[in-house]
Design a protein around this motif. Structure first.
Motif, short mmCIF file in Angstrom:
data_model
loop_
_atom_site.label_atom_id
_atom_site.label_comp_id
_atom_site.label_asym_id
_atom_site.label_seq_id
_atom_site.Cartn_x
_atom_site.Cartn_y
_atom_site.Cartn_z
N VAL A 88 -6.19 -50.46 19.31
CA VAL A 88 -6.25 -51.26 18.06
C VAL A 88 -6.30 -50.19 16.89
O VAL A 88 -5.77 -50.41 16.01
CB VAL A 88 -7.53 -52.09 18.17
CG1 VAL A 88 -7.87 -52.63 17.09
CG2 VAL A 88 -7.21 -53.25 19.41
N VAL A 89 -7.19 -49.07 17.12
CA VAL A 89 -7.34 -48.16 16.13
C VAL A 89 -6.20 -47.57 15.90
O VAL A 89 -5.74 -47.38 14.48
CB VAL A 89 -8.39 -47.18 16.54
CG1 VAL A 89 -8.69 -46.10 15.50
CG2 VAL A 89 -9.75 -47.99 16.79
N SER A 90 -5.43 -47.20 16.78
CA SER A 90 -4.12 -46.36 16.55
C SER A 90 -3.18 -47.32 15.88
O SER A 90 -2.35 -46.93 14.90
CB SER A 90 -3.53 -46.08 18.13
OG SER A 90 -2.11 -45.37 17.52
N LEU A 91 -3.04 -48.43 16.26
CA LEU A 91 -1.97 -49.60 15.65
C LEU A 91 -2.52 -49.55 14.29
O LEU A 91 -1.66 -49.91 13.33
CB LEU A 91 -1.88 -50.72 16.51
CG LEU A 91 -1.33 -50.55 17.86
CD1 LEU A 91 -1.35 -51.87 18.59
CD2 LEU A 91 0.22 -50.21 17.48
N VAL A 92 -3.62 -49.77 13.85
CA VAL A 92 -4.28 -50.14 12.52
C VAL A 92 -3.67 -49.11 11.54
O VAL A 92 -3.54 -49.14 10.65
CB VAL A 92 -5.57 -50.47 12.58
CG1 VAL A 92 -6.51 -50.43 11.14
CG2 VAL A 92 -6.06 -51.94 13.13
N LYS A 93 -4.02 -47.50 12.08
CA LYS A 93 -3.69 -46.63 11.35
C LYS A 93 -2.05 -46.52 11.00
O LYS A 93 -1.72 -45.82 10.00
CB LYS A 93 -4.22 -45.27 12.02
CG LYS A 93 -5.61 -45.01 12.21
CD LYS A 93 -5.96 -43.94 12.75
CE LYS A 93 -7.57 -43.48 12.66
NZ LYS A 93 -7.52 -42.24 13.34
N ALA B 79 -6.26 -56.33 20.24
CA ALA B 79 -7.92 -56.75 20.11
C ALA B 79 -8.15 -57.82 20.97
O ALA B 79 -9.40 -57.81 21.64
CB ALA B 79 -8.28 -57.06 18.48
N VAL B 80 -7.35 -58.93 20.90
CA VAL B 80 -7.71 -59.92 21.95
C VAL B 80 -7.60 -59.58 23.24
O VAL B 80 -8.57 -59.93 24.17
CB VAL B 80 -6.44 -61.25 21.67
CG1 VAL B 80 -6.78 -62.20 22.73
CG2 VAL B 80 -6.53 -61.74 20.40
N LYS C 35 -0.28 -54.45 11.99
CA LYS C 35 -1.55 -55.29 12.31
C LYS C 35 -1.39 -56.49 13.28
O LYS C 35 -2.34 -56.82 14.14
CB LYS C 35 -1.63 -56.10 10.70
CG LYS C 35 -1.90 -55.26 9.63
CD LYS C 35 -3.30 -55.07 9.28
CE LYS C 35 -3.48 -54.04 7.81
NZ LYS C 35 -4.41 -53.46 8.10
N ALA C 36 0.05 -56.94 13.59
CA ALA C 36 0.29 -57.92 14.41
C ALA C 36 -0.08 -57.40 15.86
O ALA C 36 -0.73 -57.89 16.76
CB ALA C 36 1.36 -58.35 14.36
#
Length: 51
Positions: free
Chosen positions: A21-26, A37-38, A30-31
Motif C-alpha cells: 500500500v505504501v509503495s503504491l501510494v508513493k 489495503a482491503v 490509488k486504486a
C-alpha cells in the motif's frame, strides 16, 4: 501446522500488503493501493481472530 503458525503467517502477509500500500501510494496508483489495503485488513483480521 499449528494454529499459531497459520495466524503468524496471515499477519505477516497482511504486513507485506501494508508495505505494498505504501509503495503504491508513493507511485500514485490509488486504486491498487485501495485493493491492497482491503487485502491487508482482511489478512490481519484473519490472523488476529485465528490466534
Amino acid at each position: 501446522m499449528s494454529d499459531n503458525t497459520l495466524s503468524i503467517a496471515m499477519i505477516f502477509i497482511g504486513l507485506f500488503l501494508v508495505g505494498g500500500v505504501v509503495s503504491l501510494v508513493k507511485q500514485g496508483l490509488k486504486a491498487g493501493a485501495a485493493i491492497c489495503a482491503v487485502g491487508a485488513a482482511l489478512a490481519i483480521t484473519a490472523g488476529v481472530m485465528w490466534w
